[in-house]
Design an enzyme around this catalytic site. Sequence first.
Site, short mmCIF file in Angstrom:
data_model
loop_
_atom_site.label_atom_id
_atom_site.label_comp_id
_atom_site.label_asym_id
_atom_site.label_seq_id
_atom_site.Cartn_x
_atom_site.Cartn_y
_atom_site.Cartn_z
N ASP A 36 0.83 -1.21 0.00
CA ASP A 36 0.00 0.00 0.00
C ASP A 36 0.87 1.26 0.00
O ASP A 36 2.10 1.21 0.22
CB ASP A 36 -0.89 -0.04 1.26
CG ASP A 36 -2.19 0.71 1.09
OD1 ASP A 36 -2.31 1.51 0.14
OD2 ASP A 36 -3.09 0.52 1.93
N ASP B 29 -10.81 2.06 -3.33
CA ASP B 29 -11.36 1.79 -1.99
C ASP B 29 -12.88 1.79 -2.02
O ASP B 29 -13.52 1.44 -1.04
CB ASP B 29 -10.86 2.85 -0.99
CG ASP B 29 -9.46 2.51 -0.49
OD1 ASP B 29 -8.99 1.39 -0.77
OD2 ASP B 29 -8.85 3.36 0.18
C1 DGJ Z 1 -5.86 1.85 1.83
C2 DGJ Z 1 -6.21 0.63 1.05
O1 DGJ Z 1 -6.72 0.98 -0.21
C3 DGJ Z 1 -7.22 -0.19 1.86
O2 DGJ Z 1 -7.65 -1.30 1.12
C4 DGJ Z 1 -6.57 -0.61 3.14
O3 DGJ Z 1 -5.50 -1.47 2.87
C5 DGJ Z 1 -6.09 0.61 3.91
N1 DGJ Z 1 -5.28 1.46 3.10
C6 DGJ Z 1 -5.30 0.19 5.14
O4 DGJ Z 1 -4.75 1.25 5.78
#
Ligand code: DGJ
Length: 707
Positions: A457, A527
Amino acid sequence: MESFIQISEKETDRPFWILRTEHTAYVLEVDAQGWVQHVYWGPRLLLDSDYRVAVASGPRVWERPTGISREEFPAWGDPKYGEPCLKATFADRTRAVVLQYTGYEITTEDDLPVLLVRLTDPHYGLEVHLHYRVIPEFDLIERKAIIVNGGDQSVMLEHILSAAWNFPLREGYRLKTLGGMWGSEFQIQDIELPIGQQVMESRRGHTSHHANPWFGLDCGATETHGEVWFGALAYSGSWKFTAERNAYGRVVVTGGVNDFDFTWKLDAGESFETPVFVGGFSAAGYGPASRSLHGYERAYVLPNAKPRPVLYNSWYVTTFDVNFENQRDVAAVAAEMGVEYFVIDDGWFGKRKNDYAGLGDWTVDRDKFPDGLNPLIDYVHDLGMQFGLWVEPEMINPDSDLYRAHPDWVFYFPNRPRTELRHQLVLNMAREDVREHIFKALDDLLTEYDIRFVKWDHNRSYSEVGWPEAPEGRDREIWVRHIRGVYDIFRKLRANHPDVIFESCAGGGGRVDLGIMRYTEQFWGSDNTDSSDNLLMFEGFSMAYAPLTKMSWVTEPDHFSGQRPTPLAHRFLAGMLGSLGVGAELTKWTPEQRAEGQRWISLYKDIRETVQLGDLYRLRSTRNGPLAAFQFVHPTGQESVVFAFLDLAHFGPYRACLLLQGLDPQARYRIDGQDTVMSGAALMQGGVQITLNGVFASQIIRIRRED
Ligand code: DGJ
């Protein structure tokens, strides 16, 4: 080889190169002044001499007052006013670069033909090697430039793009781009190209949610008709495209590393290589353009094109509150439903109770996992699944042991605040010590634990991008050195741990590009997991990126879109457009819901090769009406799968006739659940009738070849 790159030399020193792909040709030449000029890009023509005629139909020579040159790699200094590919300052403060043709070479790279054209500044010895790799089967040309300092003093490079793409004279050019924001990435934007310059870029340090480094150029093309030129940049740092049209009708697109706040000091003997900018032409609309890129990505960019597993991730259920018990409980249900990989998201390490602390400290939080991760990993294995883990290696919370030990390891300027976003700062991967530390932390994790999946990430854009300890004159190189450093870590980790699948995520789709794709099997696309929104995002994503690279989870109704009550079928079918994952609160699902989920996952495994490795046809878009429909055809042609989704229909059931594509007109097919056998021609010209009833209705149709 000869047939893909052909040279004819009018006079011994003035080559005319024809780069051929299966259906297209890209032609360039050296003109009388020694400039390397673009000649032609479009369908293959019958005779070589046709390309010269094609040229003659449009303005060809470099017209000084018009401002836009037709050069393949214009350098700044003399009277041309379009976007340059190269701008530099020499040691004596001369700021004009002169590039003259000085030779060429034809070679191969991974068995693909490569044309290298050498341009040289006659006074300062600065060389530019234009690199064209031809990908015949996908009708693509990869371009990049290598700048070599053949002089004896440093040169400051201030603007170094990968390529300028020139287009033929047409009326009514339109530009397609992918824009968006967090939670609504990959929105297709389509504008008439005005006179002037359009800039698409990221200054954020990473690819960004807001603009994606892909473009399409057409004169009113559809999915199936019309000329389309398109390109995508293989780079994950700050990037920039310009699309420029002048009043003479000339159109040029440039692209590469963003010149904003960027310079690179090229000492004598050193070289700088730009990212690859791949471009292509389709004579039949955006459908073939996307399929070319998808095929190319599977064959030449991705680390592998193996079918991607169905995975589970509890982020939306537990957020940071992961622990042995809750992961164990949900793992059992996930396995029962057919999930293959079980992934722990954020929260398992350091003092990570929330997003204020912990990033940088990649050791297991013993409060949450008292005996480490192995008891859970063993449990996951016993259930027949592989285990995966989330990391965010480029970031650091000031509240971490790593930051307390190394406050100078981040991007910063003296006497300026270190602005935190999501309470985190960015580790400076231009520094070797930082790279080594992060590589070791990750390598240790992957060595100690049987981890087969890493979700990587990246949750903030950059600010105060300073590197005070940089060698003299090199601090602005941080933009490129940082992302090269990240690639380097990926390369080493992949070499040491070849069985690990990597997923690129940046708060959703903030780092989706052909650069990171070399190191990661897939992307977390957004997301926003709303299945209706996902249809729009998938459509935009698939303009440039292969479906198998897009991971989508089936979650509880998503907050981004006001918890829209999409039925489970809609959520699963939308999730199947690419790689399927599950992120729902499975422990609370009823036995009926679990059984339904199990059925969908089992169906998905049956069709996954078709969806992930096959050809995609975008049949309908909710940008144009209530219906979205996507068809996939298996690489062998044995099977085709059609997905149809309805957003909202007025006045009763919605009926449509989908004309399928990509089938063999002579072959016989049977639709699952029907007795009648139909020819491919009938399915493509007569079509398949569908009726969808109600809000968020959805349907999947499987078609199998009989002979
Ligand atoms: C952003 C990601 O897109 C989410 O899926 C998740 O992993 C969060 N970060 C975790 O902090």
